[in-house]
Design an enzyme around this catalytic site. Structure first.
Site, PDB file in Angstrom:
ATOM      1  N   HIS A  63      -1.629  -0.525  -9.763  1.00 11.19           N
ATOM      2  CA  HIS A  63      -2.205  -1.447  -8.760  1.00 11.19           C
ATOM      3  C   HIS A  63      -2.679  -2.743  -9.425  1.00 11.19           C
ATOM      4  O   HIS A  63      -3.873  -3.060  -9.410  1.00 11.19           O
ATOM      5  CB  HIS A  63      -3.343  -0.772  -7.988  1.00 11.19           C
ATOM      6  N   ARG A  79       0.856  -1.179   0.000  1.00  4.75           N
ATOM      7  CA  ARG A  79       0.000   0.000   0.000  1.00  4.75           C
ATOM      8  C   ARG A  79       0.898   1.237   0.000  1.00  4.75           C
ATOM      9  O   ARG A  79       1.976   1.229   0.595  1.00  4.75           O
ATOM     10  CB  ARG A  79      -0.889   0.051   1.252  1.00  4.75           C
ATOM     11  N   GLU A  83      -3.946   6.991  -4.331  1.00  8.60           N
ATOM     12  CA  GLU A  83      -4.211   6.522  -5.699  1.00  8.60           C
ATOM     13  C   GLU A  83      -5.707   6.581  -6.012  1.00  8.60           C
ATOM     14  O   GLU A  83      -6.528   6.501  -5.089  1.00  8.60           O
ATOM     15  CB  GLU A  83      -3.669   5.083  -5.866  1.00  8.60           C
TER      16      GLU A  83
HETATM   17  C1  DGY Z   1      -5.944  -6.350  -2.161  1.00 12.94           C
HETATM   18  O1  DGY Z   1      -6.555  -7.410  -2.275  1.00 12.94           O
HETATM   19  O2  DGY Z   1      -5.802  -5.788  -1.089  1.00 12.94           O
HETATM   20  C2  DGY Z   1      -5.389  -5.745  -3.396  1.00 12.94           C
HETATM   21  O3  DGY Z   1      -4.502  -4.720  -3.145  1.00 12.94           O
HETATM   22  C3  DGY Z   1      -6.494  -5.243  -4.284  1.00 12.94           C
HETATM   23  O4  DGY Z   1      -6.833  -6.293  -5.035  1.00 12.94           O
END
Ligand code: DGY
Length: 322
Positions: free
Chosen positions: A288, A241, A270
């Site tokens: 992402h 993240r 984002e």
């Molecule tokens: C998650 O599953 O947390 C990913 O970052 C988004 O698919």
């Protein structure tokens, strides 16, 4: 008997949408546009179960609106839940589930993709070819660094961190070190894996890859001091993240040559990306994509279905959060 209603904030792969629709009265977000806070609040309030995802900001206002209406469960499509106010959900007794396990391989593969793209200068090379600027082979052209045999430092040795360690060690002969908030007795299944503080790990690694959950404890865990401990030849990779990296310090380290490069799949705030990151040298930037395989995205939907069905049946959730 009426079927429970479920509110899905974004489109899912068809097989997962069909599986959900077989058991629930579903409201899909047909055009897949990001929903406003008002639309989220209305959707939460009007359905028994809400199925948001990482691109929705589910703060206390949304949770409170849901609780004041019909919402009795939040079944997140995704493993990370930092976009949901879990304390607000707990205060209303609303259980939250997520989708662990099924996106581990996809995300680990993407971390390795970024590592290779960085050290082999694949992003630069691709841009050069597409710009029509390649003048031919020469011994000094876009020379990168080897990945095989180098040292990898993993911050967050959970499922995904361990999968990255495994790939790096057994696929690329890398030495693996890690930092984790709790002990990992078997070193993640990779022989010789060493625990280290964040600073020690950064100082000792050629690649630092982030795999911790975003929590108050891990906020900007890769900070100015940690980046300052890294070698000018070392790389940062973040598929976790945006909040786990101090982006301003990362940009400074890139601009001053404090590190060799950064591969990022996630960003603070984002989909907006800090213009300084866009302008920084030696970066590979992805939108992402960690869990973005057909297999993982269908399996994530099936996990939501399983958790929502368990909730509707009064059974324990397979994947409770917290
Ligand atoms: C998650 O599953 O947390 C990913 O970052 C988004 O698919």
């Amino acid at each position: 008997m009426t079927r429970p209603s479920i509110f899905v904030t974004r489109r899912w792969p068809q097989a997962a949408e069909e599986a959900l629709a077989a058991h629930f009265d579903v409201t899909f977000n047909k055009d897949d546009a990001p929903l406003s806070q008002d639309a989220l609040a209305e959707g939460f309030a009007a359905h028994d179960i809400a199925a948001p995802t990482v691109s929705d900001s589910i703060g206390a206002d949304i949770v409170n609106a849901g609780a004041a209406g019909k919402c009795r469960m939040i079944a997140n499509y995704g493993v990370g839940v930092n976009h949901i106010d879990l304390a607000a959900a707990a205060a209303h007794g609303i259980p939250v589930s997520n989708t662990p396990g099924v996106l581990t391989d996809a995300t680990a593969d993407l971390a390795l993709t970024l590592m290779l793209m960085l050290c082999r200068r694949a992003g630069e090379g691709e841009r050069e070819v597409r710009a029509g600027a390649w003048s031919g082979w020469r011994p000094t052209h876009l020379v990168g660094q080897a990945m095989t045999g180098k040292r990898l430092g993993i911050i967050g040795m959970g499922r995904i961190g361990k999968a990255v360690a495994h790939r790096a060690h057994f696929g690329f002969g890398m030495e693996v070190g890690f930092h984790n908030r709790s002990a990992i007795p078997d070193g993640g299944g990779v022989n010789g894996t060493q625990y280290a503080s964040v600073a020690e790990l950064c100082a000792a690694s050629d690649f630092v890859s982030l795999h911790c959950a975003a929590t108050p404890d891990t906020f900007q865990i890769l900070d100015e001091a940690a980046l300052g401990a890294m070698s000018p030849d070392a790389y940062v990779v973040n598929t976790a993240r945006g909040d786990v990296v101090d982006e301003a310090a990362l940009v400074a380290a890139l601009e001053t040559g404090g590190i060799a490069g950064a591969g990022l799949d996630v960003y603070q705030g984002e989909p907006a990306i800090n213009p300084a990151i866009m302008a920084a040298p030696n970066t590979v930037l992805l939108p992402h994509l960690g869990s973005a395989t057909r297999e993982a995205r269908v399996a994530m939907g099936m996990k939501v279905v399983a958790n929502a069905r368990a909730f509707a049946a009064g059974d324990p959730l397979p994947d409770p959060v917290g």
